[in-house]
Design a protein around this motif. Structure first.
Motif, PDB file in Angstrom:
ATOM      1  N   ASP A 132       0.767  -1.396   0.180  1.00 35.85           N
ATOM      2  CA  ASP A 132      -0.175  -0.090   0.095  1.00 35.85           C
ATOM      3  C   ASP A 132       0.775   1.139  -0.058  1.00 35.85           C
ATOM      4  O   ASP A 132       0.333   2.316  -0.328  1.00 35.85           O
TER       5      ASP A 132
ATOM      6  N   GLY B 222     -11.056  -7.425  -3.466  1.00 34.23           N
ATOM      7  CA  GLY B 222     -10.303  -8.154  -2.474  1.00 34.23           C
ATOM      8  C   GLY B 222      -8.994  -8.446  -3.122  1.00 34.23           C
ATOM      9  O   GLY B 222      -8.168  -9.637  -2.737  1.00 34.23           O
TER      10      GLY B 222
ATOM     11  N   VAL C   3      -3.939  -7.122  -0.821  1.00 35.89           N
ATOM     12  CA  VAL C   3      -2.869  -7.755  -0.339  1.00 35.89           C
ATOM     13  C   VAL C   3      -2.043  -8.435  -1.504  1.00 35.89           C
ATOM     14  O   VAL C   3      -1.061  -8.676  -1.383  1.00 35.89           O
TER      15      VAL C   3
END
Ligand SMILES: Cc1cc2nc3c(=O)[nH]c(=O)nc-3n(C[C@H](O)[C@H](O)[C@H](O)COP(=O)(O)OP(=O)(O)OC[C@H]3O[C@@H](n4cnc5c(N)ncnc54)[C@H](O)[C@@H]3O)c2cc1C
Length: 258
Positions: free
Chosen positions: A150, A160, A163
């Protein structure tokens, strides 16, 4: 350090919490419901009887929902999961016609109704709220420094993938640093770090744009757009190779050879 970062807030917040579900059926399915306000509610299985929730909504509503008592919060979640939303006759007609066509060609249909689980409770201490937005650093590296995860890019959680993008950065950086060491160079050599930046930006930027596009696509109730996105979903489900390809991309894997 000279890093340039482009960012934009969606004026949406993501509420997360750990939820208690019935224990009499296996908890192996992730659920996601798109809501008329452009938000979505997703349940991600943790263990038997527990799922993690991400619920996005406009910032004003999020403040109200995040301050509800435990019982009222659980009721609001069940309402968002189960409430029958107003439907457009045009959209129903278009999806029904397309479904008939899909069945005619004997392809997988989406018309089977599946029900989400009923939420029984919430660990209220796990409830938290985060601002949602999009962000991207125009450069990921400087001499002796590399941004990953990030710190380099931020996307809406609706697919989603946040990650996974970060994991991809780490795998790529690890590979590039190994190449630098193998060639007798230093770890901070900008030449090698630039290879990391190029490889990852080629993957991350299209993903960021796709997720931003999907957010915009689901933020409207304009009937022609709703018809287009509904038919797009039905077509993706019917075309198994395309569906498998998208699933493998989402999981960060190469498509399986048949
Ligand atoms: C509501 C929401 C739901 C999400 N849902 C999903 C999902 O379902 N699937 C998915 O893949 N992704 C999801 N994401 C995205 C995912 O959470 C992020 O992409 C991921 O956490 C980024 O990991 P990271 O390690 O790069 O950064 P972070 O997880 O932000 O970790 C950075 C860490 O550095 C620490 N830190 C910051 N500054 C300093 C400092 N100066 N000194 C020391 N420590 C510092 C922070 O405290 C933090 O612990 C979601 C995001 C949000 C907001």
């Amino acid at each position: 350090m000279d890093f340039h970062h482009i960012a934009c807030n969606y004026n949406h917040m993501g509420i997360v919490a750990t939820l208690k579900l019935p224990e009499d059926s296996p908890n192996v399915v992730a659920w996601q419901r798109h809501l008329p306000d452009g938000g979505f509610l997703a349940l991600l299985p943790l263990t038997q009887g527990f799922s993690s929730m991400v619920w996005s909504m406009n910032a004003k509503e999020a403040k109200r929902v995040a301050s509800l008592s435990e019982d009222a919060f659980v009721d609001a979640i069940n309402d968002a999961l189960w409430k029958v939303q107003p439907r457009s006759g045009f959209v129903d007609q278009a999806t029904q016609t397309f479904d008939n066509l899909i069945r005619f060609f004997n392809l997988p249909s989406t018309s089977m109704t599946q029900c989400p689980p009923k939420v029984l409770g919430c660990d209220i201490k796990s409830r938290a709220m985060f601002p949602l937005g999009i962000g991207h650093a125009t450069n990921y590296v400087s001499k002796g420094v590399a941004l990953v995860g990030d710190a380099a890019h931020r996307i809406h959680p609706l697919v989603g993938q946040g990650v996974n993008l970060g994991f991809g950065d780490v795998i790529c950086l690890n590979k590039v640093l190994a190449e630098a060491v193998y060639a007798g160079s230093t770890l901070g050599n900008l030449q090698y770090l630039k290879n990391y930046e190029t490889e990852r930006q080629r993957f991350n930027v299209p993903m960021i744009l796709v997720v931003h596009g999907l957010f915009q696509l689901y933020s409207t109730q304009f009937t022609p757009v709703v018809i287009l996105r509904s038919l797009g979903l039905q077509a993706t489900n019917a075309l198994t190779p395309l569906k498998k390809f998208l699933m493998s991309q989402a999981a960060g894997l190469r498509p399986q050879q048949a």
